[in-house]
Scaffold this motif. Structure first.
Motif, PDB file in Angstrom:
ATOM      1  N   ILE A   6      34.497 -82.360  50.799  1.00 42.13           N
ATOM      2  CA  ILE A   6      35.735 -83.153  50.952  1.00 42.13           C
ATOM      3  C   ILE A   6      35.435 -84.508  51.618  1.00 42.13           C
ATOM      4  CG2 ILE A   6      38.029 -83.273  52.041  1.00 42.13           C
ATOM      5  CD1 ILE A   6      38.111 -81.427  49.619  1.00 42.13           C
ATOM      6  N   PRO A   7      34.659 -84.538  52.715  1.00 43.04           N
ATOM      7  CA  PRO A   7      34.323 -85.855  53.286  1.00 43.04           C
ATOM      8  C   PRO A   7      33.585 -86.774  52.308  1.00 43.04           C
ATOM      9  CG  PRO A   7      33.834 -84.124  54.865  1.00 43.04           C
ATOM     10  CD  PRO A   7      34.183 -83.437  53.581  1.00 43.04           C
ATOM     11  N   VAL A   8      32.681 -86.211  51.502  1.00 38.06           N
ATOM     12  CA  VAL A   8      31.983 -87.026  50.497  1.00 38.06           C
ATOM     13  C   VAL A   8      32.998 -87.554  49.479  1.00 38.06           C
ATOM     14  CG1 VAL A   8      30.238 -87.022  48.673  1.00 38.06           C
ATOM     15  CG2 VAL A   8      29.823 -85.743  50.780  1.00 38.06           C
ATOM     16  N   ALA A   9      33.914 -86.690  49.084  1.00 39.05           N
ATOM     17  CA  ALA A   9      34.953 -87.103  48.125  1.00 39.05           C
ATOM     18  C   ALA A   9      35.814 -88.219  48.709  1.00 39.05           C
ATOM     19  CB  ALA A   9      35.821 -85.902  47.744  1.00 39.05           C
ATOM     20  N   GLU A  10      36.092 -88.119  50.010  1.00 43.10           N
ATOM     21  CA  GLU A  10      36.936 -89.142  50.639  1.00 43.10           C
ATOM     22  C   GLU A  10      36.210 -90.477  50.719  1.00 43.10           C
ATOM     23  OE1 GLU A  10      38.170 -87.046  54.233  1.00 43.10           O
ATOM     24  OE2 GLU A  10      40.109 -86.645  53.282  1.00 43.10           O
ATOM     25  N   GLU A  11      34.937 -90.439  51.116  1.00 44.60           N
ATOM     26  CA  GLU A  11      34.197 -91.696  51.262  1.00 44.60           C
ATOM     27  C   GLU A  11      33.903 -92.368  49.931  1.00 44.60           C
ATOM     28  OE1 GLU A  11      30.861 -90.961  53.926  1.00 44.60           O
ATOM     29  OE2 GLU A  11      32.346 -90.067  55.286  1.00 44.60           O
ATOM     30  N   SER A  12      33.799 -91.572  48.876  1.00 47.38           N
ATOM     31  CA  SER A  12      33.457 -92.145  47.568  1.00 47.38           C
ATOM     32  C   SER A  12      34.692 -92.476  46.743  1.00 47.38           C
ATOM     33  CB  SER A  12      32.594 -91.145  46.795  1.00 47.38           C
ATOM     34  OG  SER A  12      33.330 -89.949  46.608  1.00 47.38           O
ATOM     35  N   GLY A  13      35.870 -92.073  47.227  1.00 44.04           N
ATOM     36  CA  GLY A  13      37.097 -92.296  46.455  1.00 44.04           C
ATOM     37  C   GLY A  13      37.358 -91.208  45.421  1.00 44.04           C
ATOM     38  N   LEU A  14      36.393 -90.275  45.272  1.00 43.89           N
ATOM     39  CA  LEU A  14      36.585 -89.184  44.304  1.00 43.89           C
ATOM     40  C   LEU A  14      37.739 -88.263  44.697  1.00 43.89           C
ATOM     41  CD1 LEU A  14      32.877 -88.119  43.596  1.00 43.89           C
ATOM     42  CD2 LEU A  14      34.501 -89.075  41.949  1.00 43.89           C
ATOM     43  N   ILE A  15      38.183 -88.359  45.942  1.00 44.43           N
ATOM     44  CA  ILE A  15      39.273 -87.505  46.417  1.00 44.43           C
ATOM     45  C   ILE A  15      40.552 -87.732  45.617  1.00 44.43           C
ATOM     46  CG2 ILE A  15      40.150 -89.085  48.211  1.00 44.43           C
ATOM     47  CD1 ILE A  15      39.758 -85.267  48.627  1.00 44.43           C
ATOM     48  N   VAL A  16      40.699 -88.934  45.053  1.00 43.34           N
ATOM     49  CA  VAL A  16      41.906 -89.203  44.258  1.00 43.34           C
ATOM     50  C   VAL A  16      41.918 -88.287  43.025  1.00 43.34           C
ATOM     51  CG1 VAL A  16      43.113 -90.917  42.852  1.00 43.34           C
ATOM     52  CG2 VAL A  16      42.260 -91.539  45.121  1.00 43.34           C
ATOM     53  N   ALA A  17      40.785 -88.236  42.308  1.00 39.25           N
ATOM     54  CA  ALA A  17      40.692 -87.361  41.128  1.00 39.25           C
ATOM     55  C   ALA A  17      40.744 -85.897  41.544  1.00 39.25           C
ATOM     56  CB  ALA A  17      39.407 -87.653  40.363  1.00 39.25           C
ATOM     57  N   LEU A  18      40.027 -85.558  42.616  1.00 37.98           N
ATOM     58  CA  LEU A  18      40.007 -84.170  43.084  1.00 37.98           C
ATOM     59  C   LEU A  18      41.411 -83.719  43.495  1.00 37.98           C
ATOM     60  CD1 LEU A  18      37.295 -82.655  45.419  1.00 37.98           C
ATOM     61  CD2 LEU A  18      39.675 -82.021  45.661  1.00 37.98           C
ATOM     62  N   GLY A  19      42.106 -84.594  44.209  1.00 36.09           N
ATOM     63  CA  GLY A  19      43.459 -84.276  44.676  1.00 36.09           C
ATOM     64  C   GLY A  19      44.440 -84.107  43.531  1.00 36.09           C
TER      65      GLY A  19
END
Ligand code: C2E
Ligand code: MG
Ligand code: MG
Ligand code: MG
Length: 281
Positions: free
Chosen positions: A78-91
């Protein structure tokens, strides 16, 4: 990269920082692929209404089973996703997948189950995505009313941009969705925000719950949070209830809901539906 000097024998040791950075980089690359190829899944942890012992719903938790590395914990990806912006797609994926599962349960059970699904939202999603439109789409696609979803956000989502967070929460309330403040007590939310924002539930962070049986301070903090919630007309959920003694203590203190390994671990979608069916029989 600076290599560590060879020590004893011929093996070359890589500085652990460089190793960590490399793992992080490959996790980012592989996470991008995992989101697209549906290597991610959700597990569902039961949330129990403490006073009655009834199942109130589930919290959807992202899981990543990597084909070579095995399970990678949310605390890592999750932290990697947040820093890379991938959290938008994941979310986006998580909200749709959670709503889809709840819709499927309803169809399998042949009725609208009286269960609410919690989905975690990152502060980055609030900042960069159109969360209300996303939630509205997921509800529509899977035939759910808004009151079936609880969006869980942490204090940081509010602190970073209170005006935006306020608009997003108001729009979610407009859809009739529920809003929970996750990991409450670990951030810096001012009481004014709690009073002003349309929040339904405070989720008391696991660290206070775990501390309860050991130190008086944690008990004091929990009492204070429960009376604060009461004054503001909010419900409460205690996270990380691992023992019968904790469940009993929190029930006596008047906490609304409980979640933790004492009740159940996060379950796959079929096991979660069975859990509901076996309890409601
Ligand atoms: P969280 O939202 O506070 O979720 C609760 C975490 O506590 C989960 O960890 C759950 O498995 C764990 N837990 C539940 N009961 C117990 C217990 O009795 N004892 C202990 N030791 N742990 C318990 P998990 O699944 O590893 O997730 C960690 C965090 O990752 C979550 O904390 C949440 O912040 C984040 N996360 C997970 N899925 C998503 C997602 O889809 N989107 C976003 N943005 N964040 C997610
Ligand atoms: Mg949560
Ligand atoms: Mg939490
Ligand atoms: Mg937590």
């Amino acid at each position: 990269l600076k290599r560590a000097k060879p020590t004893r024998g011929t093996q070359v040791y890589e500085p652990s920082q460089a190793k960590a950075a490399r793992r992080r980089f490959s996790i980012e690359t592989e996470l991008r692929r995992a989101i697209e190829s549906e290597e991610l899944r959700l597990d569902f942890q039961p949330v129990i209404e403490l006073a009655t012992g009834e199942l109130a719903g589930f919290e959807a938790l992202a899981r990543w089973e990597h084909e070579d590395r095995g399970a990678i914990a949310p605390s890592e990806f999750i932290p990697v996703a947040e820093e890379s912006g991938l959290i938008v797609a994941l979310g986006r994926w998580a909200i749709h997948a959670a709503a889809q599962t709840l819709g499927e349960w309803d169809r399998k059970a042949g009725k609208r189950l009286p269960l609410c699904m919690g989905v975690n939202l990152s502060a980055i999603q609030i900042a960069r995505d159109d969360v209300p439109t996303l939630v509205e789409g997921a509800l529509r696609d899977h035939g759910l009313t808004g009151d079936r979803l609880t969006l869980e956000l942490t204090e940081s989502a509010i602190i970073q941009d209170p005006a935006r967070a306020s608009k997003v929460l108001e729009a979610l309330k407009g859809l009739d969705a529920r809003v929970a403040m996750d990991d409450f007590g670990t951030g810096y939310t001012s009481l004014a925000y709690l009073q002003r924002l349309p929040i339904d539930v405070l989720k008391i962070d696991r660290s206070f719950v775990t501390g309860m049986l050991k130190d008086r301070d944690s008990v004091g903090i929990i009492r204070a949070v429960l009376s604060l919630a009461d004054a503001l007309g909010l419900e409460t959920t205690a996270e990380g209830i691992e023992t019968e003694a904790l469940a009993r203590a929190l029930t006596e203190l008047g906490c609304t809901y409980g979640q933790g390994f004492h009740f159940a671990r996060p379950l796959g979608p079929d096991a979660a539906l069975d859990y509901w069916l076996s309890r409601s029989a």
